[in-house]
Structure formats: C-alpha cells, structure tokens
Design an enzyme around this catalytic site. Structure first.
Site, mmCIF file in Angstrom:
data_model
loop_
_atom_site.group_PDB
_atom_site.id
_atom_site.type_symbol
_atom_site.label_atom_id
_atom_site.label_comp_id
_atom_site.label_asym_id
_atom_site.label_seq_id
_atom_site.Cartn_x
_atom_site.Cartn_y
_atom_site.Cartn_z
ATOM 1 N N CYS A 2 0.852 -1.183 0.000
ATOM 2 C CA CYS A 2 0.000 0.000 0.000
ATOM 3 C C CYS A 2 0.886 1.229 0.000
ATOM 4 C CB CYS A 2 -0.869 -0.001 1.242
ATOM 5 S SG CYS A 2 -1.717 -1.554 1.498
ATOM 6 N N ARG A 27 1.154 1.633 -5.906
ATOM 7 C CA ARG A 27 1.397 0.646 -4.847
ATOM 8 C C ARG A 27 0.129 -0.113 -4.464
ATOM 9 N NH1 ARG A 27 6.335 1.964 -2.408
ATOM 10 N NH2 ARG A 27 5.842 0.559 -0.714
ATOM 11 N N TRP A 74 -3.711 -1.948 -1.149
ATOM 12 C CA TRP A 74 -3.692 -3.229 -1.870
ATOM 13 C C TRP A 74 -4.003 -4.259 -0.808
ATOM 14 C CZ3 TRP A 74 -0.938 -7.875 -1.777
ATOM 15 C CH2 TRP A 74 -1.085 -8.675 -2.913
ATOM 16 N N ASN A 98 1.276 -0.019 5.725
ATOM 17 C CA ASN A 98 1.661 -0.768 4.530
ATOM 18 C C ASN A 98 2.370 -2.019 5.016
ATOM 19 O OD1 ASN A 98 2.821 -1.729 2.144
ATOM 20 N ND2 ASN A 98 4.537 -0.307 2.289
ATOM 21 N N GLY A 99 1.947 -3.194 4.523
ATOM 22 C CA GLY A 99 2.621 -4.433 4.919
ATOM 23 C C GLY A 99 1.667 -5.364 5.639
ATOM 24 N N GLU A 480 7.609 -14.052 -20.564
ATOM 25 C CA GLU A 480 7.292 -12.646 -20.275
ATOM 26 C C GLU A 480 6.056 -12.203 -21.088
ATOM 27 O OE1 GLU A 480 7.710 -10.270 -18.393
ATOM 28 O OE2 GLU A 480 7.572 -8.391 -19.488
ATOM 29 N N LYS A 484 2.690 -10.736 -19.460
ATOM 30 C CA LYS A 484 2.172 -9.403 -19.804
ATOM 31 C C LYS A 484 0.717 -9.510 -20.251
ATOM 32 C CE LYS A 484 4.439 -6.699 -18.695
ATOM 33 N NZ LYS A 484 5.804 -6.914 -18.270
ATOM 34 N N GLU A 487 -1.700 -10.531 -17.272
ATOM 35 C CA GLU A 487 -1.883 -9.537 -16.207
ATOM 36 C C GLU A 487 -2.667 -8.323 -16.694
ATOM 37 O OE1 GLU A 487 1.585 -7.544 -14.556
ATOM 38 O OE2 GLU A 487 2.618 -7.678 -16.457
ATOM 39 N N HIS A 503 5.638 -32.237 -26.054
ATOM 40 C CA HIS A 503 5.582 -33.062 -24.845
ATOM 41 C C HIS A 503 4.304 -32.807 -24.056
ATOM 42 C CE1 HIS A 503 9.581 -34.458 -25.629
ATOM 43 N NE2 HIS A 503 9.963 -33.213 -25.826
ATOM 44 N N LYS A 603 2.166 -2.122 -8.079
ATOM 45 C CA LYS A 603 3.471 -1.959 -8.717
ATOM 46 C C LYS A 603 4.609 -2.447 -7.834
ATOM 47 C CE LYS A 603 6.128 -0.303 -11.968
ATOM 48 N NZ LYS A 603 6.230 -1.156 -13.163
HETATM 49 C C1 F6R Z 1 4.962 -7.628 -14.461
HETATM 50 C C2 F6R Z 1 5.616 -6.943 -13.359
HETATM 51 C C3 F6R Z 1 5.982 -7.732 -12.157
HETATM 52 C C4 F6R Z 1 7.304 -7.227 -11.556
HETATM 53 C C5 F6R Z 1 7.612 -7.973 -10.253
HETATM 54 C C6 F6R Z 1 8.958 -7.564 -9.674
HETATM 55 O O1 F6R Z 1 4.714 -6.755 -15.520
HETATM 56 O O2 F6R Z 1 5.818 -5.755 -13.398
HETATM 57 O O3 F6R Z 1 6.053 -9.095 -12.439
HETATM 58 O O4 F6R Z 1 8.315 -7.424 -12.497
HETATM 59 O O5 F6R Z 1 6.606 -7.721 -9.327
HETATM 60 O O6 F6R Z 1 8.981 -6.212 -9.343
HETATM 61 P P1 F6R Z 1 10.342 -5.444 -9.129
HETATM 62 O O7 F6R Z 1 11.057 -5.428 -10.438
HETATM 63 O O8 F6R Z 1 9.952 -4.086 -8.673
HETATM 64 O O9 F6R Z 1 11.123 -6.213 -8.107
#
Ligand code: F6R
Length: 608
Positions: A2, A27, A74, A98-99, A480, A484, A487, A503, A603
């Site tokens: 958060c 966040r 969050w 936060n946490g 990746e 992407k 998500e 397989h 994020k």
């Molecule tokens: C996906 C994404 C997440 C971050 C992951 C690590 O698009 O952004 O998978 O890559 O949460 O976050 P950081 O890089 O901040 O440690």
C-alpha cells in the site's frame, strides 16, 4: 504494497494528501482514505475503489485539518471495502499501514480477551486498538507507540496521528519502506520520495526497526533499541521524481515509447562509445575471473530478465548461473559455497522476496550486485554494489521500460564478464557492443509498427487462451509475453519453450488458439520454424514475430507476422520485447481493461 503519506502542514492538508496518494497509486488502488485532525478531533473520509471515488467523497465532505495521514490500499487482510479501508481509527488515534502484521490473530485474541470490539477484518485495526489501549492507560502517544511496536511481528510501515495532538506525526518502519520529508516549517512521511516530491526533495530513509517522532520543527529518529539515531538527509534529484503521461493515454504506452531513449541512456552508462567496449561505472568492482558461480534472484518480469541473462552469462562468459524466483530462493536456502556473486534484479528495489533473498546472501557473506531502477530503494542501499537502470520512474503496473533497461545492463555485465574470463576476444566485445548500441534506433523502427500490432490485438482480444513460444533467448521472452498478456487483459496465456510443445501442450492447439512465436534469426531458428510448422499443421492460429526472411521461410502470409528488423541474435530480446509489450497493451486496451492498474495487482510488492 500500500502507499502511505503523512503531512504536518500549516494549512489544510487534505488536497496535498490526495495529490500524494495519486503518486502512490502504483502501490495499490483498491480503496483509499484520509484522516485529519480538526479542532483536536480525528475525522476521516474513506472510499472503496479508485482514488477518484475518494476525491468525490472529499468534495462532499471536505477535511480541514492541518495535519493528516492518507492511504491507498492493496488488500492483504479483508476485502477491499470502505470499512476495511485505511486510516483505521479510534477516537484517540488514526493509523495507516503498509505491509502485514503477521501475528495479528494472536493480538486480536489478546484484545478480545480485554473485551475490545473490532469493526474490520484487517490486521491494521489491531495496531490502532493496541495504541488506543495504551493511551487509555495514561501513556503519552510517544510512549504508546514505543510500547506497542515490539508487540508487532511482520513487515510493515506505519504512520500515526493522535487526537488533540496538532503537532505530532509518528512513523515506524520494519521491513516496508518509509521516508521522511524535511520541509520548511512542515514535515512529511511517505512510502517513497515520489510521494513527497511536490513538497520537498530533502529526504531521509528510515532503516528497519526505526521509528520517528515528527513535529513541524523537528524530526527525531529512534532505532529498534529506542536510541536516537541520525539518518542522513539526501537531496533527491528532481528529474527522478517526474511522473506524467505526456501525450499518451496511458503510462504504459508512454513507457513503451520511451524505450529508445531510456535504453540508450542506460547503455551509454555502461559502454565506452568511442572504442566500443564495456566500461562499468567505477563503483562496480567485480573480478569476474575469480568467480565460479553466479546466483540470480528476482520476481516476475525481472525474473525473466534474469533468465535471459543466464543464457548470456553462460554463453558469453562461461559462468555457471543458477536462477530462482526470489520467493523460492529465500526459503530454498541454497548453500553459499564457492567463490560466488549474488545478483538481484528489481525495478522498485523494494520487492519483499527479492529483498529477503539479498539479506540471505548478505548474511552468507557473499558479495551482492543489484540491478535496480530506484537508486534510493532498500535493495540498492543494502547491496554491496548497484548497477542502476536509467529507465526513470515506471508508473504503469506492468513493467516495460524497466525490463529492457535491465536487459541492457545485464548484457553489458555479461560482455564484461566474458572479457574478464577470457571467453570473448576484443573483436567479439566490439561486435556485441556495436549490436547493443544499435538497439535504440531499431526500437524506434519497431515502435512504428504500433498500428499493425493494434490490428492483430483486435483478434487476440477475442481469444480465451494464448500460447507464446520461443527457444533459447526467446524462451524467457515467451514467458514474459504470456505474463504481460494475462496480467493486462486477463486472457489466459502460457509461455513455452518451443521444443517442449510436443511433450504435452500441443494437445491444446486448435483453430481458436492464437500461438505467438518469437523467432529471431538465431542458432535455433530452423528448429523454431519446425515447431511452428507443427502448430500450423494442427490448425493453430500463428502470429510470427520475426525478421522478413523468417516470415518467408516459415511460409507465412504477411498479415500474421510482425516483421522485425534484422538484429544480432544476442541482443534480440531487447528488441523483441517491444512487440510483446505492444500486443498486450493493445489487447487490454481494445478489451477496455484498466491498462495502467490491472485488477488485483500493485506496482511495488512489499509483502511476501
Ligand atoms: C509484471 C511486473 C511484475 C514485476 C515484479 C517484480 O509486468 O511488473 O512481475 O516485475 O513484481 O517487481 P520489481 O522489479 O519491482 O522487483
């Protein structure tokens, strides 16, 4: 996860609290709230959903206090309802958090035994009630916080204001980040420097176990043993604090289109353009020739950057690499034997699992190198060495420009290691550096395909499931791509090593299943094309991302291909990341999804 903010101001603070929460929305964004002190009385306004809802509530119920705290959530404990939104308050204290308070059940039971009632399902309410209990026993606010903090287990950052205390803001940090902003006759607390940027660039970072007593005139920091300590004031460069969408409709689009510039800037930090060699910044002192083991740990997209780097370090430098997602590494407890280096990759520099993994290798006495985007972050501060990515603030929740900047740094490190270990000749180094330097211009060419990619995304948006395939360096990129897409668009997607298809996953293929194949011209190109033919033979609906010759050799019609410029195969992931990002972006946009703030995500993942 958060975002928290606290302001001790000289005029009504609600507007500024709201502005900061907008900067902290990355966040978490499932509910939000603000509390201020009006004539000694704690008053709060909270709302479920995005900050906009809180803004509307505040328009109807303005808060007038000159001291206040704010929160964007969050959810961890309890659904994202208004009742569970922060600040949590009694008549004596209001708190934002936060946490996670890990022992909150125990604490709740202890409070229940005192006949104390709860009105939320959150762990945070327990903190408010514990402080309230201490205050009801006659302790001062400072004493109440000092007595309560040792009872809390977990990783958290907290900010408190108190009834009748017009000049007192208290914060505490254990695991989750918390920064103090030093103003003129005003002082602040916030999850990061970005939140405090409108008010001050004079920031000090609390260390784990610290708590801080703030008035308008003073900031007093105590460590876990309650001794006063000095935490230095850093002047944070304003350039790192700008967050705006420019002419783009989403941060993600802006950040995708910024890549030629920020990747170019990052490459320039690691190479000597004049002679085409890698030239690491002076504070990165690693003798790769004396290392026999590299251990990489990261989460999500950063983990995929690390997986690509594994191929690079092994192929270019002959250096054995182990890589784990950080949430596994920290509990796997790998023995740290041999002459090793631990490498951590993180955009935010605050990811709880990555930080815990760093602390594990630090405790084991290994040197650590962190590839991070936020230079003031906890991971940057606790690592032996920092290799910065110069992506600038990344606000879109899905990582894009940070990923390609991570790749640029990791490739420069792998080339440097290759030279140091005698695996690369000076000529080979120059060839690779030249290839790396070609990337920003090639990226601009790929971005010019935006409209075509949008067309393809319109079809992709109709799919229920999508498969991404790649081999070698393109395999982690396939993972990746799938991450992407799922998500952002919530379409189920999976990434596979193309050779693994037969397989099992080939059973999924039919004409309704888009299969996105990453096929740069590399040593395994022919094999990828064979796998692609296997998909075509089963009616699979292929989108090829490859060079013009790749499309012809694969016998595909142009409309099912994203034609990429020719590029040295070693640097191809930096370039091929772009269509992968654009496909996800446009698919989600066409579907009307919230591109910058996908559901359930945040994020900065500061909980494990
Ligand atoms: C996906 C994404 C997440 C971050 C992951 C690590 O698009 O952004 O998978 O890559 O949460 O976050 P950081 O890089 O901040 O440690």
């Amino acid at each position: 996860m958060c975002g928290i903010i606290g302001i001790l101001g000289n005029s009504a603070v609600a507007g500024n609290l709201l502005d900061s929460l907008k900067r902290l929305e990355y966040r978490g964004y499932d509910s939000a709230g603000i509390a201020t002190l009006e004539n000694g009385v704690l008053t709060r306004v909270r709302a479920e959903g995005k900050l906009r809802n809180l803004e509307l509530r505040l328009a109807d119920h303005p808060l007038l206090g000159k001291i206040g705290i704010g929160h964007t959530r969050w959810a961890t404990h309890g659904r994202p309802t208004e009742a569970n939104a922060h600040p949590h308050a009694t008549s004596r204290v209001a708190v934002v958090h936060n946490g996670i308070i890990e022992n909150f059940r125990e604490l709740r039971e202890a409070l229940a035994a005192e006949n104390i009632k709860f009105s939320t399902q959150t762990d945070t309410e327990v903190v408010a009630l514990l402080i309230d209990l201490a205050l009801s026993r006659g302790l001062s606010p400072i004493e109440a916080v000092r007595e309560t903090l040792p009872l809390l287990k977990g990783a958290f950052a907290l900010a408190f204001i108190f009834a009748d205390e017009e000049n007192l803001l208290i914060g505490a940090r254990a695991g989750a980040p918390l920064a103090v902003g030093h103003g003129n006759g005003e002082n602040y607390l916030g999850s990061d420097a970005l939140a405090l940027a409108p008010f001050t660039n004079r920031i000090s970072y609390l260390e784990d176990g610290d708590w801080v007593v703030i008035t308008r005139e003073s900031v007093t920091v105590y460590n876990i043993e309650n001794h006063t300590v000095v935490r230095p004031i850093n002047i944070v460069a304003q350039g790192t604090l700008v967050a705006d969408k420019g002419n783009f409709s989403h941060f993600m689009a802006k950040e995708i289109h910024e890549q030629p510039e920020v990747v170019g800037r990052t490459i320039a930090h690691y190479v000597n353009m004049a002679n085409g060699t890698v030239s690491l910044p002076e504070d990165i002192q690693i003798d790769f020739s004396s290392i026999d083991r590299l251990v990489i740990s990261a989460c999500g997209t950063a983990f995929y950057a690390g997986t690509i780097a594994k191929y690079w370090f092994e192929q270019l430098a002959g250096l054995p690499v182990e890589i784990d997602v950080a949430s596994e590494f920290r509990y796997r407890e790998p023995p740290l034997t041999g002459r090793g280096l631990a490498l951590f990759i993180s955009q935010s520099g605050e990811t709880a699992d990555t930080l815990a993994s760093l602390r594990y290798t630090n405790a084991g006495g290994w040197p650590s190198l962190a590839v991070v985007n936020v230079p003031t972050s906890t991971i940057a501060r606790e690592s032996t060495m920092v290799a910065p990515t110069l992506a600038g603030p990344e606000i879109g929740v899905a990582s894009t420009k940070a990923f390609t900047c991570q790749l640029a740094v990791l490739l420069a490190l792998a080339i440097h290691a290759g030279r140091a270990r005698g695996m690369l000749s000076a000529f080979a180094e120059q060839e690779l550096v030249t290839a790396l330097l070609s990337i920003p211009a090639l990226m601009s060419k790929v971005l010019a395909h935006d409209v075509e990619i949008e067309q393809l995304a319109r079809d992709l948006a109709k799919a229920k499931d999508v498969l991404y395939l790649g081999r070698g360096l393109s395999f982690p990129l396939a993972l990746e791509g799938a991450l992407k897409l799922k998500e952002l668009s919530y379409i189920h997607a999976e990434g596979y090593a193309a050779g693994e298809l037969k397989h099992g996953p080939i059973a999924l293929i039919d004409e309704t299943m888009p299969v996105i194949v990453l096929a740069p011209k590399d040593g395994v190109f022919e094999k990828t094309v064979s796998n692609l033919q296997e998909v075509a033979a089963r009616g699979g609906n292929i989108i090829l991302i490859g060079s013009a010759t790749a499309a012809t050799e694969a016998g595909l019609e142009r409309e099912t291909a994203i034609v990429m410029p020719d590029v040295h195969h070693i640097v191809s992931p930096l370039l091929y990341a772009l269509p992968v990002q654009l496909l996800s972006y446009h698919t989600a946009r066409v579907m009307g999804k919230d591109v910058d703030q996908p559901r359930n995500l945040a994020k900065s993942v500061t909980v494990e």
